[in-house]
Write an enzyme that holds these catalytic residues in place. Structure first.
Site, mmCIF file in Angstrom:
data_model
loop_
_atom_site.group_PDB
_atom_site.id
_atom_site.type_symbol
_atom_site.label_atom_id
_atom_site.label_comp_id
_atom_site.label_asym_id
_atom_site.label_seq_id
_atom_site.Cartn_x
_atom_site.Cartn_y
_atom_site.Cartn_z
ATOM 1 N NE ARG A 1 -1.367 0.039 12.660
ATOM 2 C CZ ARG A 1 -0.385 -0.563 12.006
ATOM 3 N NH1 ARG A 1 0.872 -0.368 12.394
ATOM 4 N NH2 ARG A 1 -0.635 -1.341 10.984
ATOM 5 C CG ASP B 1 -1.910 -1.177 1.175
ATOM 6 O OD1 ASP B 1 -2.336 -1.551 0.078
ATOM 7 O OD2 ASP B 1 -2.214 -1.731 2.248
ATOM 8 C CG ASP C 1 -4.257 -0.535 11.358
ATOM 9 O OD1 ASP C 1 -4.455 -0.611 12.585
ATOM 10 O OD2 ASP C 1 -3.539 -1.336 10.741
ATOM 11 C CB SER D 1 -2.883 -7.558 4.244
ATOM 12 O OG SER D 1 -2.601 -6.379 4.971
#
Length: 401
Positions: A94, A14, A123, A175
């Site tokens: 995160r 990504d 996310d 992923s």
């Protein structure tokens, strides 16, 4: 002079294609920021790739020690587990990544932060919640919510068209997110819950078939709820977690396959490898059983669920999480002592523990006589305890007539 955008950059599929896409669609100076929370990447190559892809500058921030000490260890002390299975290795990283992105934006005078999170995932919420809490004036660019690319297959085609080197293929399209706490796997064949886990999926952990045939003991020593020694050796938190990852991985520890409820309203299958943190969490829970009184332990169980929800949903930077930490830290003042565990073929087996604050008293709990407990007292206690049941039974019998 161009405005600047800080791109949360990993070098994965990504973020690899976001640099050329931003250059095509925005007149912005792109600064890549790779926040190292323990992912197994060659950071010099990540930096080189970012520049080669079109970034004007790249930051490589090593925050592994801060990640484990200030985030992972807090989650362990809280016994934070989402939906009975997920130790939240991605979720807990995160807020720290978001914090560092904001710090870099301030350093560079950037008004924008971009990320590669999909419009279906958690996310995007976690990153943007951290940014909003720390600097609400920063604007977010989220390409997955804007561009015409609608799948990972489309993203691979775009990367090939632009000559961008990517770490996935259409055959192995998983992923993945990796840090020192865990590695997650999503996408591809495992999206369908009817499918068994592929044999070649794991990276940190051996399958049960390949795990060691001999059991192994580990001993952890905790002070105030935090592991400070492993097998008698004093080590910093990140070193303890790294070593437990190796040990646990050899024994097939910490694999969780969960169909979880995402914050954005859909179910998603994730397969997580969390060997070291699973061992830490298990040892910590055992020690709490020894050191916490019944009321405190049971109330903390309820708050652990709320803590996990806050972490999973990305609301780390909120007053409630800070308040819960204060409560948890108070409960951990007596969670000091050693715990021994036996590891074998994916199992963690309790093998002994002790603490100067142990609330287990052998002379009282054993079947023998005790000065503090007279078994005859149980008769009166049981009569009072059962009184509501007797009254209910009498009432029911009277109304049956």
């Amino acid at each position: 002079m161009k405005e600047k955008v800080i791109l949360a950059y990993s070098g994965g599929l990504d973020t690899s294609i976001i640099i050329p896409w931003i250059k095509e669609n925005y007149d912005l100076d792109i600064i890549a920021a790779c926040i190292n929370v323990g992912q197994d990447d060659d950071m010099s190559k990540v930096e080189e790739k970012a520049i080669k892809s079109g970034a004007s500058k790249a930051y490589i921030e090593n925050v592994v020690d801060e990640f484990v000490s200030d985030y992972v260890y807090k989650a362990i002390k809280a016994n934070a587990v989402y939906e009975d299975k997920y130790l939240m290795g991605t979720s807990i990283a995160r807020p720290l990544i978001g914090k560092k992105l904001v710090e870099i934006a301030h350093k560079e005078g950037a008004k924008y932060i971009a990320h590669g999170c999909t419009g279906k995932g958690n996310d995007q919420v976690r990153f943007e919640a951290a940014i909003a809490a720390l600097d609400p004036s920063i604007k977010v660019i989220a390409p997955w919510r804007i561009w015409d690319i609608s799948s990972r297959e489309d993203a691979i085609d775009y990367a090939n068209e632009k000559g961008i080197e990517i770490p996935v293929t259409k055959e192995k399209i998983y992923s993945r997110d990796m840090n020192l706490m865990h590695i997650s796997h999503e996408g591809g064949a495992i999206e369908d819950p009817k499918n068994e886990q592929p044999e070649d999926l794991y990276i940190m952990t051996k399958t049960l078939e390949d795990a060691k045939d001999e059991a192994e003991y580990v001993e952890l020593y905790f002070e105030n709820g935090e592991a400070v020694k492993l097998n008698g050796k004093e080590m910093k938190p990140s070193a303890i977690l790294a070593e437990l990852n190796k040990i646990g991985g050899e024994h097939g520890i910490g694999i969780e396959d969960i169909l979880e409820n995402r914050l954005v309203g859909m179910k998603s299958r994730g397969i997580y490898e969390t060997p070291g943190a699973t061992i830490l969490m298990s040892a910590h829970k055992e020690l709490e059983h020894l050191c916490l009184d019944k009321l405190t332990y049971q109330y903390k169980q309820m708050l652990s669920l709320k803590y996990a929800e806050l972490v999973y949903n990305g609301t780390w930077f909120c007053q409630l999480r800070e308040a819960l930490d204060a409560f948890i830290d108070k409960t951990q003042e007596t969670v000091t002592g050693w715990v021994k565990l036996k590891l074998y073929k994916g199992n963690i087996i309790f093998a002994g523990m002790d603490s100067p604050y142990a609330l287990y008293e052998h002379s009282i709990s054993s079947f023998g006589a005790s000065d503090f407990y007279d078994q005859k007292d149980a008769t009166g206690f049981i009569n009072i305890f059962n009184l509501p049941l007797k009254i209910q039974a009498m009432t029911n019998k009277k109304n049956e007539k």
